[in-house]
Every structure is written in C-alpha cells, then in structure tokens.
Write an enzyme that holds these catalytic residues in place. Structure first.
Site, PDB file in Angstrom:
ATOM      1  CG  HIS A 471      -1.745   1.231   1.378  1.00 53.81           C
ATOM      2  ND1 HIS A 471      -3.051   1.315   0.967  1.00 53.81           N
ATOM      3  CD2 HIS A 471      -1.445   2.448   1.903  1.00 53.81           C
ATOM      4  CE1 HIS A 471      -3.527   2.526   1.231  1.00 53.81           C
ATOM      5  NE2 HIS A 471      -2.556   3.239   1.800  1.00 53.81           N
ATOM      6  CD  GLU A 472       1.687   3.787   3.707  1.00 55.76           C
ATOM      7  OE1 GLU A 472       2.018   4.845   3.119  1.00 55.76           O
ATOM      8  OE2 GLU A 472       0.618   3.674   4.346  1.00 55.76           O
TER       9      GLU A 472
END
Length: 681
Positions: A471-472
C-alpha cells in the site's frame, strides 16, 4: 552563523538534491525557517507591487517559484518530526506551529494577491493557457477563496487567530499521542506470557525491552489503531485484555498527555472557523474542495455500507462465540478475543493459519522479490540500493530508481522499524518533489512501524504488514511517476479523497500469482507458499470483512460526527459523544471497537484527514473498479502499467482526478466491485 554554513539556504548538491542529513544540525532549523518565511513574504510583496497588469507569468508562475528555502527546511523538519523526533524537534515544532500558520495566512489572506488571482480568473476565457496552467489558476482561485481571502479585515483577524490556535492544538495532540503510546507499551516479565508468538516476535519484544533498559523483560509496543496484530496469536487471554486496554487508554488517563480537552477544543474551533468562512460545519468546509463536494454525499455512501457491515459483524460474532464454546471455554466473547478466535475459525473453515504464513513473508524478499518485482514487471523500473547515500537514521535505506531505458527517475527511502522517536502507523512523504518549472527531481519516502528483532534474526511479516508495505509503496509510485510543470501539482498533491486510490490499487499485486510465487518463500527452506494455501486465502477474502468494514466505518463516521457539529454546539464529554455517534449509525457493538477512538485518532486531529477519513473507502470505489479493469485486461503487463502510469499516476495533481480516471477507465467508476470485495451485496 554565516549563511554558507546552513545547508537549507541553498539547494543540496547531493544526488537528486538529497538533503545533506550528515551536515544538518538542530541549530540550522530555526534560522532557516525564519529566513525562508522572510524570503517568501518578500517574494509575495514583489508580486503585489508589480505595476503591470496580472499575467500568468508575473503572478501564478512567480507564486509557484516563491518559498523555496522554506520548502526545503519544512520538508526535512516535518519528515523527521514524524520518523525520528527529538526533544529539541518536538519543542521547536510547538513553537513553529503558530508562526507557520500566521505565515501561510499572510499569503492566502493578502488582498492584493487575491485581487490579481481573481482578475486572472475573471479573464480566464481570453487567456491562451496550457491545460495545466488553466487548472493551476482554477485551483489557486478556489483555494484562496475557501481560505478566506474575500473576508472583511475584521473577519481575517479572527480567522488568523483561529488558524494559529488550531495549529498549536493539533501539534500538541500529536506530541501527547506519541508520549502516551510509548508510556503505555506493555511490559511483561515472563516469556510464557508471549505464548503464541513466533520466535521473531518474541525476539522483537526482548529487543524493545533491551532498548528501554529493561533486561530480562519483554515489551510489546503499541500500534496506531485500536487493535494490535499480536491479539490474533497471544494465547493468554489476560495478556490480550491488557494489551487492548493499553491501546484504548491513550489520551484518557489524565495528566499532561490527556487529549480529551484537545479534541473538544479542536472541533469547537474548527466549527467556528467554518461558520466564519460561510459553511454550516467543518465537514461542509472540507468536502467543498474534495471530489465528494458535500458531507451529505459522504453520509449517503457511508450510510449505505454501515447497516450491511454491522449485520455481517454480528453474524461473525455469533460464529466466534460458538468457537469459544467449542474450545471448552465459558465466557462471552470480548473485543480482545475477536482476532484470536477469528484465526481459529479461519483455520477451521478455510485451513488458513495466519501465524504459519509469517515464515513465508521475510521482509527482504517481500521488498525486493515482491514490491520491487511487481513494479518492474508493470512499469519497467529498476531499483539499486545506494549504501553511499545517508538518510535521517542508520536504519533508513536509500534506493535509486531508474526507468526502463536507464534514465533516472528518483530516490526511494524506506524506514521499516518502530522506535520511540517515530509516530505510529505507516506513511509516505516526499523529500524533494518533481517540477520542471523549478528543475527539481524526486525523492519519496516510506515509513513503517515493524517490530525489530534482535540482530541476526529475520524480520517476518504478518499478512497485514505485507499489505501495508504494498500500500505505502503505491503512494511512493504516485510520487515518483508524477511529471508536472508546477510544484503545486507534484507527486501526491491531489484531493484528499483521491490520494489513497493509487496506493490501494498497488495492494492487488501482493496476491497476484506471478508476484506471490516470486516472493512468498519460506525463509529457511526457500519453499514457495503452498498453492492450495493461496487458493484458500482467496476463498477467505471476505471472511471477517464485517468486522473490518465496521471498525473502519465507525472511525469514518465518528470523524464526520465530530466535524458536523455547528459552532453553537455544547459538547463536554468525549466518551459520551463517541457513544452517541456510534449508536446513531448502529456501530456501537462493544466487541467491535472503532479503529481509532477520538483521543488517539491522529488522522483527524493532527494528520490532515479531518472530516476526510472517509477518503479510504471513497477511494476504494475507484480502486476496486481499477482492479477489475486490470484483471479484465491481462493483469501484470507493461501495456497496462504504461496506461495506468501515463493517464493517472503521471498526472499528479495537474488535472481533475475524476476526469483523469475517466480518461484511464473510459467511464466513471462503479460501486459494485467494492460491494463484492467487502461482501456487502
């Protein structure tokens, strides 16, 4: 101190203008902030004093060029205040907060500057502008208007006071939260209390105790959300209860780190400011400049999802209570039992053992053979670690990123491990933001909060931690790929309720067969994660989604509730307000606590997501629809990557995001894929 001795006063000469962290000292920050603010105000005065009629060049471009010293020092200082804070930095941040608020107001509320922008906006149809320049004009006019540039002089005085006070309070909220999070870490005397955890997790607890000078003990540090990943594994029920109690106690214990009065003051002041600016609530003020446009649109969407999520959670609760009885125990399921019995039911129903997956998720393989591998296959980019380049902490690692043709793209810095100087959660920052106008390159960062095992022990990730890393990194890709003219549009400078979309899309590659087979290998044997287990993971994808959706929606609706109050509301009890807000939407199940309670809800009270925590699921509509597009069009291919990069990620903030989405997808997003994903049909 001479100007030449302050590394912030001129662009860095290092590769990609990497800040010279080895040269930066505490005494450099304040003079650089002071010089940067003074320089930018002088630049603004030069714009407004220009006797020539306003033009794109003498007004908008000049405004975009202003404040470069302030941009350099602020980017470094606030990045470090999150990832590697010190007592000096924390104190300076509190001092700077009202000064910076006043500085920004001096620009946004400048009547002469607003008059020039408004004049350009009035004559926009007659100006020959490139689309990005036209959009820049629209954004400046909208932002200055919403910021209060058109208010009377008396109202501007009031607005400045409100903004300064809010900047001080939100800074103090974050400071209190970090201190209380560290103070409430769970200290255990006996390794037997850690039964159920793996060797790496036990090693991390021992290492955390050693760093706190607690030899022979074990420390479980808290994570930002209410729940803790160890709750799924710890067999000792009383330890689970203590761990969840510690998490939920943040900010409500009295004393100097109690955040309850700050919550009340912040929401009260935001409501007063919204009224001053012509809005009925802070939520109305915020959403007016997001893709949602109104709090009613947000309420409509969240309200459609909440009842089904609550029903699903109650059904899951009954199944977990049955699992408690089947285990021979005689107690009512409590919040600290949910994750533990969820794993038991998941294992019984789907034969998926979350703890048994950890050995297949060794950090280095996940990073290089998973996250980087997927990006290379999709976009052609490559990564080379640069041990010769220094970041802010020895644990932060620097990678140079290149395009498929070998041309430079930027630097990626990742800081994996938790420490007392780092705030909770996971996030992405930009240290240097690309702009052809300024000739600046790109440096993006990711921060996680993984428990660090003792030297020589592998870092084994949970399924959720792998998801977080993908995600990041999606945010990082957004920052790396954006190619814009103006710094205002660089990287992830998009609407708040759109910014999570690219990062959520990147999560899909975690379980993509080609990617998963490449990285999910046992750290000792090299054996791949068994295919039948992968199939069962997919089969169980909607399992426990009632809980997951409910705890998220509870937080999103709590955020909306706080910011829907008007300026005359008399709220005096944080706990009572929370309880009433959750009961009103049917999400007041004590066994399913909200993901963040108010006193540790950093997103909304110090992190810029105020009245905007709905953004995650709002963006997930686009995300789920995009995942469907990738799946329909062959998945992990260079052609698909190029289309997504060129039409969405590369746009940055230089165009309306929903228009960019339509250009990519060929139509507006549909909600059905999200409902399917979360089992909310």
């Amino acid at each position: 101190m001479s100007d030449s001795s302050n590394p912030f006063l001129a662009p860095s000469t290092l590769l990609y203008q990497l800040p010279p962290f080895a040269e930066i000292r505490d005494e450099h920050y304040r003079p650089a902030f002071e010089a940067g603010m003074a320089e930018q105000l002088a630049e603004i005065r030069a714009i407004t004093a220009d006797p020539a009629e306003p033009t794109v060049e003498n007004t908008l471009v000049a405004l975009e060029r202003s404040g470069q010293v302030l941009r350099r020092v602020a980017t470094v200082f606030f990045s470090l205040s999150s990832s590697d804070s010190t007592e000096f930095g924390t104190a300076l941040e509190e001092e700077l907060a009202p000064l910076l608020a006043a500085h920004h107001d001096a620009i946004r509320l400048d009547p002469a500057l607003y008059a020039r922008i408004a004049a350009l906006h009035e004559s926009r149809d007659s100006l020959a502008m490139e689309p990005e320049t036209g959009y820049l004009l629209e954004r400046y006019y909208t932002e200055f208007t919403l910021a209060g540039a058109g208010l009377s002089d008396d109202d501007k005085v009031t607005l400045r006071e409100l903004n300064m006070r809010l900047s001080t309070l939100t800074t103090r909220f974050e400071k209190n939260l970090l201190a209380d999070t560290n103070a409430l870490a769970l200290v255990l005397d006996d390794v037997a209390d850690l039964d159920g955890l793996g060797d790496g997790e036990i090693s991390a607890a021992a290492e955390a105790a050693r760093e706190r000078d607690l030899p022979g003990k074990y420390v479980i540090t808290l994570v930002l959300p209410t729940s803790h990943p160890y709750l799924a594994s710890l067999t000792n029920r009383s330890v689970r209860e203590r761990l969840l109690a510690a998490s939920r106690a943040r900010g409500i214990r009295g004393g100097e780190h109690d955040n309850r009065e700050l919550v009340l003051d912040i929401t009260r002041l935001r409501a007063r400011r919204a009224r001053l600016l012509g809005f009925g609530s802070h939520a109305a003020y915020v959403t007016a400049d997001e893709t949602a446009k109104t709090p009613e649109a947000v309420a409509d969407m969240l309200g459609r999802l909440a009842p089904a999520a609550a029903r699903n959670a109650r059904a899951e609760q009954q199944a977990l209570q049955a699992a408690v009885r089947d285990s021979g125990a005689d107690f009512d399921l409590a919040a600290w039992d949910w994750a533990f019995y969820t794993e038991k039911v998941r294992q019984a129903r789907y034969e998926v053992d979350a703890a048994a997956m950890r050995p297949y998720f060794e950090l280095e393989r996940v990073l290089r053979d998973g996250v980087f591998f997927a990006a290379t296959r999709l976009y052609g980019i490559t990564f080379a670690e640069r041990g010769d380049l220094t970041a802010w902490n020895p644990e932060a690692r620097v990678f140079e990123v290149s395009n498929e043709d070998g041309s430079p793209l930027g630097l990626y810095i990742v800081d994996f491990y938790t420490r007392d100087s780092k705030r909770g959660g996971a996030w992405m920052n930009s240290l240097v933001s690309q702009s052809t106008l300024l000739g600046t390159p790109t440096i993006v960062t990711n921060n996680l909060n993984l428990a660090k095992p003792a030297a020589g022990s592998p870092t084994l990730l949970s399924f959720d931690e792998v998801t977080t890393l993908f995600h990041e990194f999606g945010h990082a890709l957004h920052g790396l790929f954006a190619q814009v003219t103006y710094p205002r549009f660089s990287g992830t400078n998009v609407y708040r309720d759109f910014v999570e979309f690219p990062s959520q899309v990147n999560e899909m590659w975690m379980l993509w067969p080609e990617v998963l087979q490449n990285y999910a290998r046992h750290y000792r044997t090299g054996e791949a994660l068994p295919p039948e287990l992968v199939d069962r993971i997919r089969e169980s994808s909607t399992f426990n989604e009632g809980f997951g959706t409910s705890e998220y929606l509870a937080a999103a609706l709590l955020d909306q509730a706080w910011h829907s109050i008007d300026a005359d509301a008399e709220v005096t009890d944080v706990a009572a307000f929370e309880a009433a807000a959750l009961a009103a939407v049917g999400l007041d199940n004590p066994v399913v606590p909200t993901r963040y309670a108010s006193t540790y809800f950093a997103h909304t009270f110090s992190g810029g997501y105020d009245a905007g925590y709905y953004s995650y699921i709002w963006s997930e509509v686009l995300d789920a629809d995009t995942v469907a597009w990738f799946t329909e069009n062959g998945g992990l291919t260079r052609a698909n990557g190029d289309r997504f990069r060129d039409r969405l990620l590369g746009v940055g903030g230089s165009a309306d995001p929903l228009a960019a989405y339509r250009d990519f997808r060929g139509r507006d997003a549909q909600i059905q894929p999200l409902l399917d994903r979360r089992g909310l049909n």
